[in-house]
Write a protein that holds these residues in place. Structure first.
Motif, PDB file in Angstrom:
ATOM      1  N   GLU A 133      -4.956  11.612  -3.319  1.00 54.86           N
ATOM      2  CA  GLU A 133      -6.263  11.655  -2.664  1.00 54.86           C
ATOM      3  C   GLU A 133      -6.908  10.364  -2.597  1.00 54.86           C
ATOM      4  N   LYS A 134      -6.208   9.372  -2.252  1.00 54.81           N
ATOM      5  CA  LYS A 134      -6.733   7.949  -2.118  1.00 54.81           C
ATOM      6  C   LYS A 134      -7.532   7.586  -3.372  1.00 54.81           C
ATOM      7  N   LYS A 135      -7.250   8.086  -4.497  1.00 56.24           N
ATOM      8  CA  LYS A 135      -7.976   7.651  -5.892  1.00 56.24           C
ATOM      9  C   LYS A 135      -7.284   6.259  -6.427  1.00 56.24           C
ATOM     10  N   TYR A 136      -5.962   6.130  -5.877  1.00 55.34           N
ATOM     11  CA  TYR A 136      -5.632   4.952  -6.466  1.00 55.34           C
ATOM     12  C   TYR A 136      -4.890   4.243  -5.165  1.00 55.34           C
ATOM     13  N   LYS A 137      -5.177   2.925  -4.985  1.00 53.06           N
ATOM     14  CA  LYS A 137      -4.816   2.180  -3.832  1.00 53.06           C
ATOM     15  C   LYS A 137      -4.428   0.705  -4.337  1.00 53.06           C
ATOM     16  N   ASN A 138      -3.614   0.056  -3.436  1.00 54.41           N
ATOM     17  CA  ASN A 138      -3.197  -1.142  -3.756  1.00 54.41           C
ATOM     18  C   ASN A 138      -2.991  -1.889  -2.377  1.00 54.41           C
ATOM     19  N   SER A 139      -3.119  -3.281  -2.515  1.00 51.22           N
ATOM     20  CA  SER A 139      -2.854  -3.880  -1.241  1.00 51.22           C
ATOM     21  C   SER A 139      -2.551  -5.451  -1.411  1.00 51.22           C
ATOM     22  N   LEU A 140      -1.833  -6.020  -0.620  1.00 46.86           N
ATOM     23  CA  LEU A 140      -1.417  -7.562  -0.817  1.00 46.86           C
ATOM     24  C   LEU A 140      -1.349  -7.976   0.739  1.00 46.86           C
ATOM     25  N   ASN A 141      -2.035  -9.216   0.703  1.00 45.57           N
ATOM     26  CA  ASN A 141      -1.926  -9.753   2.359  1.00 45.57           C
ATOM     27  C   ASN A 141      -1.848 -11.232   1.973  1.00 45.57           C
ATOM     28  N   GLN A 142      -0.618 -11.823   2.559  1.00 49.97           N
ATOM     29  CA  GLN A 142      -0.364 -13.064   2.458  1.00 49.97           C
ATOM     30  C   GLN A 142      -0.173 -14.066   3.552  1.00 49.97           C
ATOM     31  N   VAL A 143      -0.483 -15.274   3.812  1.00 47.50           N
ATOM     32  CA  VAL A 143      -0.243 -16.014   4.891  1.00 47.50           C
ATOM     33  C   VAL A 143       0.287 -17.213   4.196  1.00 47.50           C
ATOM     34  N   ASN A 144       1.264 -17.818   4.833  1.00 50.97           N
ATOM     35  CA  ASN A 144       1.980 -18.989   4.668  1.00 50.97           C
ATOM     36  C   ASN A 144       2.403 -19.898   5.676  1.00 50.97           C
TER      37      ASN A 144
END
Length: 551
Positions: A133-144
């Motif tokens: 129920e969206k209580k645990y979220k992770n994200s990663l965004n990278q630019v190289n």
């Protein structure tokens, strides 16, 4: 005619009457042996001596005269050599993934095609998921982004990196709090360049020089780095010199420092080395000198680097041993990459309470080691190593609470460490390949929180004519001990045992063509839901489906 006949008759009669032949009797008293006397060849070629000398000297003179000619020679065209046709390149590739737990993953890569002296590339990565129920979220965004210029004397490589990761883990609180207080966010920017000399002569100086500046969370943590590796051959001996300077700036902005003092830490690294062969052994000898200073303290360390290599069976069996020194400076960035649930005070985060400062130190390892490499057969290799030594400021994670939610801080201990490693690779044929790796650690009676003594992984690759590739794999993380503390005037600790984790994964790649492919990944098939960190559980089985297209 009558007279002629008469004359002939008179001539014959007179000839017969002139011979008086009487018979003679010869008596042979002894045996008669007939023989032919030897003969000598008379020289037919006459020899002579010539005392006449021939004068071969010549006298000549040049005639200095220019002869005019109207004819002009055409220049020859350069010869052209045609080699094998190069394979086609595709400048761009797009990969899109969708999976369970609202997982999205994408990657976009853009590169230049083949050029003689300049190339560039851009990579964009994205990952995010949410569950329960969206209580645990992770994200990663990278630019190289990178660019490479090849000159006559040097190769210049410049790069830009941006990395933004978030970790949100909801915990029930006794008070009502906004979502931002449960989210850690770490934004990292790095800009740098490297210069590599193209000098080929061993007798001339060569170098590999790197410079970069970086920033984490809007000047919460900055780093200035300059290093160079110099090499030259002197009197037949290769000489290498490593130079490195780092300046770490913490809490540069007063408004985000939470009243903490600004830290300005400088470190200098100096390491000369050389190599030679003697008595059938290869020797690499060096010296490590490390100096670090800040407003509160300074450290000077000197340690030898010795590596001795012996090839027992040529291209089959070799052993290596010696003593070595290594350094690892812990930063907020390095700690957040290892554990995204660290306390983030002083990094421009939303927080409840302000009780702890994240400790940042340098881990120094001095150890003896021995290793071996054995080629067991065609495309079959085993490598192993054992190292034992002293580790100063070994880093671990300790669970702490600020009376509202749990996070981790870094704890540092001095320990004696035994580390053993074994790696096995075997490409059986074009169809099957095996890879396995095992690590074992022992710290004696010291408890290293959140660290396992044993970790292992193994994978199998199955290749069906480069069309379908299957990669089953397993991994094991041994039992760990988690330490939790309530920091007061006298810190007290509690220890909790974390169960070992066993994961089985499966990946299937299908290459439809050189341009398009598809894949399916199933992770954690065993559906393990044990704690990754104390109080932070893994999500269980999850799957991804993806497509890749090159153009």
């Amino acid at each position: 005619m009558k007279y002629i006949k008469l004359l002939i008759l008179l001539f014959v009669g007179s000839f017969l009457s002139a011979q008086d032949i009487n018979p003679t009797e010869v008596t042979v008293v002894e045996g008669f042996i007939p023989s032919i006397p030897s003969s000598k060849k008379i020289t037919e070629t006459a020899s002579f001596t010539d005392t006449v000398e021939i004068d071969k000297s010549q006298t000549y003179t040049f005639i200095d005269k220019i002869i005019d000619a109207n004819y002009k020679a055409k220049p020859l065209k350069a010869a052209s050599v045609s080699g094998e046709k190069l394979s086609d390149l595709y400048a761009s590739k797009v990969t899109l993934n969708f999976g369970s737990h609202f997982t999205t993953l994408s990657k976009i890569t853009v590169n230049s095609l083949r050029t003689n002296n300049f190339s560039y590339g851009l990579t964009l990565n994205h990952f995010s998921n949410s569950y329960r129920e969206k209580k645990y979220k992770n994200s990663l965004n990278q630019v190289n982004l990178y660019g490479k210029k090849i000159g006559e004397k040097n190769i210049i490589v410049s790069n830009f990196q941006y990395d933004r990761r978030t970790a949100f883990y909801f915990q029930e609180l006794s008070i009502t709090a906004d979502e931002k207080y449960f989210r850690n966010r770490f934004a990292y920017t790095k800009l740098g360049a490297s210069i590599i000399s193209k000098e080929l002569s061993a007798d001339l100086l060569k170098h590999y020089t790197t410079f970069f500046i970086s920033d984490l969370n809007e000047q919460s943590e900055n780093q200035i780095h300059l290093s160079s590796v110099l090499s030259k051959t002197i009197k037949g001996y290769p000489i290498n010199l490593e130079l490195e300077f780092n300046n770490y700036l913490n809490y540069s902005r007063e408004e985000i420092s939470f009243g903490r003092e600004k830290r300005n830490i400088k470190s200098f690294h100096f390491s000369p080395s050389t190599s030679f062969s003697k008595y059938g052994f290869d020797f690499d000898l060096g010296l490590e000198l490390h100096y670090q200073s800040d407003e509160f303290d300074s450290i000077m360390e000197i340690f030898p680097q010795i590596k001795i290599t012996k090839e027992l069976v040529k291209n089959i069996l070799s052993v290596e041993g010696g003593v070595r020194h290594s350094e690892n400076r812990h930063t907020i960035k390095s700690l957040s990459e290892a554990n995204p649930y660290i306390h983030s005070f002083g990094t421009n985060q939303g927080i409840i309470g302000n009780d702890y400062t994240l400790s940042l130190k340098t881990t120094d390892t001095d150890e003896f080691y021995v290793s071996m490499r054995n080629v067991l057969g065609k495309d079959e290799v085993f490598t192993g190593s054992v190292a034992y030594g002293h580790v100063k400021n070994l880093q671990s994670f300790v669970l702490t609470s600020n009376s509202n939610y749990n996070r981790f801080v870094a704890l540092y201990q001095d320990v004696w460490q035994l580390h053993a490693n074994a790696n096995y690779e075997w490409q059986i044929n074009d169809l099957l390949g095996i890879q396995a790796n095992v690590n074992y650690y022992n710290w004696g009676d010291v408890t290293v929180s959140q660290s396992a003594k044993v970790d292992a992984e193994a994978s199998l690759s199955v290749n069906f004519q480069d069309r379908i590739k299957v990669y089953p794999s397993i991994s094991y993380l041994g039992e760990r001990t988690s330490e939790s503390r309530i920091f007061d005037f006298e810190p007290s600790s509690e220890f909790t045992s974390l169960d070992p984790q066993f994961h089985a994964n499966l990946a299937i790649h299908y290459n439809y063509s050189e341009l398009m492919s598809a894949f399916v990944k199933i992770n954690n098939i065993t559906n393990s839901k044990k704690d990754i960190w104390e109080g932070y559980r893994e999500i269980g089985i999850n799957a991804l489906f993806g497509l890749s297209y090159s153009y």
